[in-house]
Scaffold this motif. Structure first.
Motif, short mmCIF file in Angstrom:
data_model
loop_
_atom_site.label_atom_id
_atom_site.label_comp_id
_atom_site.label_asym_id
_atom_site.label_seq_id
_atom_site.Cartn_x
_atom_site.Cartn_y
_atom_site.Cartn_z
N ARG A 225 -34.30 51.82 -74.04
CA ARG A 225 -35.61 51.21 -73.85
C ARG A 225 -35.60 50.13 -72.79
O ARG A 225 -36.66 49.72 -72.31
N LEU A 226 -34.43 49.68 -72.40
CA LEU A 226 -34.31 48.57 -71.45
C LEU A 226 -34.20 49.08 -70.02
O LEU A 226 -33.45 50.02 -69.74
N PRO A 227 -34.92 48.45 -69.08
CA PRO A 227 -34.82 48.84 -67.67
C PRO A 227 -33.43 48.55 -67.11
O PRO A 227 -32.81 47.54 -67.45
N LYS A 228 -32.95 49.43 -66.24
CA LYS A 228 -31.67 49.21 -65.58
C LYS A 228 -31.84 48.71 -64.15
O LYS A 228 -30.86 48.32 -63.52
N THR A 229 -33.06 48.76 -63.66
CA THR A 229 -33.35 48.25 -62.32
C THR A 229 -34.74 47.65 -62.31
O THR A 229 -35.63 48.11 -63.04
N ILE A 230 -34.93 46.65 -61.48
CA ILE A 230 -36.25 46.01 -61.38
C ILE A 230 -37.27 46.99 -60.84
O ILE A 230 -38.48 46.85 -61.08
N TYR A 231 -36.80 48.03 -60.14
CA TYR A 231 -37.74 48.96 -59.53
C TYR A 231 -38.33 49.96 -60.50
O TYR A 231 -39.13 50.82 -60.11
N GLU A 232 -37.99 49.84 -61.76
CA GLU A 232 -38.69 50.60 -62.80
C GLU A 232 -40.04 49.98 -63.12
O GLU A 232 -40.87 50.60 -63.80
N LEU A 233 -40.26 48.74 -62.66
CA LEU A 233 -41.47 48.01 -63.00
C LEU A 233 -42.52 48.14 -61.90
O LEU A 233 -42.20 48.07 -60.71
N GLU A 234 -43.76 48.31 -62.30
CA GLU A 234 -44.86 48.48 -61.35
C GLU A 234 -45.03 47.24 -60.48
O GLU A 234 -45.05 46.11 -60.97
N GLY A 235 -45.12 47.44 -59.20
CA GLY A 235 -45.35 46.35 -58.27
C GLY A 235 -44.09 45.67 -57.77
O GLY A 235 -44.15 44.80 -56.90
N SER A 236 -42.92 46.05 -58.28
CA SER A 236 -41.68 45.34 -57.95
C SER A 236 -41.26 45.53 -56.50
O SER A 236 -40.60 44.65 -55.92
N ARG A 237 -41.63 46.65 -55.89
CA ARG A 237 -41.23 46.88 -54.51
C ARG A 237 -41.90 45.90 -53.55
O ARG A 237 -41.49 45.78 -52.39
N ARG A 238 -42.91 45.20 -54.02
CA ARG A 238 -43.60 44.23 -53.17
C ARG A 238 -43.13 42.80 -53.41
O ARG A 238 -43.64 41.87 -52.77
#
Length: 409
Positions: A225-238
């Motif tokens: 259930r835990l993300p392994k990268t910040i890029y799993e989150l919406e908007g993180s690429r910005r």
């Protein structure tokens, strides 16, 4: 005469880990013949796995031939390795051209300081890996120590404690700050949830901040259930740069190989892509990671290498379980200790209420001949805590835990 960089004079007395090493040396000199076991720094101990070691050995041997020799490569890294990281680690959430191969996460974190200069506001988790703060101080972004010496004037410390489940109050962060964030965290071992990281990303976007996301321990996450990268989150690429490393999952602490990801959609205030300046940093201040190490990285990310790394990581997680069970046992003599361990990190974070971290460090060393890491060395909120590292040979972990059972206060 040339004046000294004030950043160095503003640093506290010494970097955490050399001080740990000094106390260990002094104890060893005063107690010759005693076997000291380290549960201190996060240095891997198990041999490189066969498939990965063989790939590097074969490449090194080929360098001794006319056909196999290679000299300088692209400073950004082997194209094949950048492609492999983008597909295997990030499931194509990032482009290979956004991946920069380096000689390790710590080195990238240090280099990244010059990308933003000395006028940027800085926010760090507290406690946190020391290079976030010390690197900021060296480049002049953090100012001097506060009057009570609990931290640096130019840094916003975000307490991560049991009271807030080790996720900080983001409202304390100034607008347009550089936010250093590590999950799973070193030293607490806490892995942030998807909801928590989404709050972090949303905050950063709303307040003009850039996140430096340290994912060096993401291979230890076992909770799906835990993300392994910040890029799993919406908007993180910005709003986020991610730093990662082969050090812990592949045992490359001495081999030295890591990477950073800078999305092309991440922009400075004037619209300049951050990736353009980072490319300049990497091509000007760096000459590329070792070709031998990079071929080890390629092997680590194929099917057999991934399997070997998982086995290695599982081994260290089992070590962490042994330490956790020892400290949390009902008959543990230092009964006041409070244990924080999620099973998603190679570290066990333990609190000894009423005691100073360095005093506990000295007591464990003197009574048990076991080296640990004092929590206060990671920041003000680490006071009274000790970090126990699970990196060690199994027989040493077992012996160290047997000794810890005799600890008395």
């Amino acid at each position: 005469m040339i004046t000294r960089n004030n950043g160095f004079s503003n640093l506290t007395a010494g970097y955490l880990f050399p001080e740990v090493a000094r106390r260990r040396r002094d104890f060893a000199a005063a107690n010759p013949g005693k076997k000291i076991i380290s549960l201190g720094i996060g240095n891997t101990t198990e041999p490189l796995t066969p498939h990965i070691a063989e790939a590097m050995a074969d490449y090194a041997a080929a360098l001794g031939t006319k056909e196999g020799y290679s000299g300088y490569g692209d400073e950004q890294g082997l194209t094949a390795l950048r492609e492999k990281i983008a597909s295997v680690i990030y499931n194509k959430r990032v482009q290979p051209s956004e991946v920069f191969i380096s000689d390790g996460a710590k080195c990238d974190i240090a280099r990244i300081q010059c990308l933003f200069g000395n006028s940027v506001a800085v926010a760090v988790q507290d406690p946190a890996y020391p290079v976030y703060v010390d690197g900021s101080v060296i480049v002049g972004a953090a100012g001097g120590l506060t009057e009570n010496k609990s931290g640096y004037q130019g840094i916003t410390y975000m307490p991560c404690t049991p009271g807030n489940n080790f996720f900080p109050d983001l409202s304390a962060i100034k607008k347009n700050s550089l936010i250093y964030f590590c999950s799973p965290n070193n030293p607490t071992g806490a892995a942030s949830t998807r909801e928590e990281l989404q709050r972090l990303v949303d905050f950063a976007r709303e307040n003009g901040c850039i996140i430096i996301f340290d994912a060096a321990y993401n291979a230890f996450i076992r909770d799906e259930r835990l993300p392994k990268t910040i890029y799993e989150l919406e908007g993180s690429r910005r709003c986020a740069i991610e730093i990662n490393s082969f050090s812990k999952p592949a045992g490359f602490t001495g081999v030295r190989l890591g990477w950073s990801v800078v999305p092309r959609s991440l922009l400075f205030e004037d619209g300049t892509p951050v990736i353009d300046d980072w490319n300049r940093v990497m091509t000007t201040l760096f000459n590329g990671a070792s070709n031998i190490a990079q071929h080890g990285g390629l092997a680590a990310l194929d099917e057999k290498g991934l399997s070997e790394m998982k086995t290695q990581v599982d081994f260290y997680l089992e070590n962490a379980g042994i330490i956790r069970d020892t400290l949390g046992a009902p008959n543990f003599k230092a009964a006041r200790v409070k244990i924080f361990s999620t099973g998603n990190s190679p570290y066990v974070w333990a609190q000894f209420p009423g005691f100073k971290s360095w005093d506990v460090f000295d007591k464990i060393l003197e009574q048990c001949c076991v080296v640990t890491t004092p929590g206060s060395g990671f920041g003000p909120s680490g006071e009274s805590f000790i970090r126990f590292s699970a990196f060690g040979h199994r027989e040493n972990i077992i012996e160290a835990c047997s000794r810890l059972k005799t600890l008395k206060f």
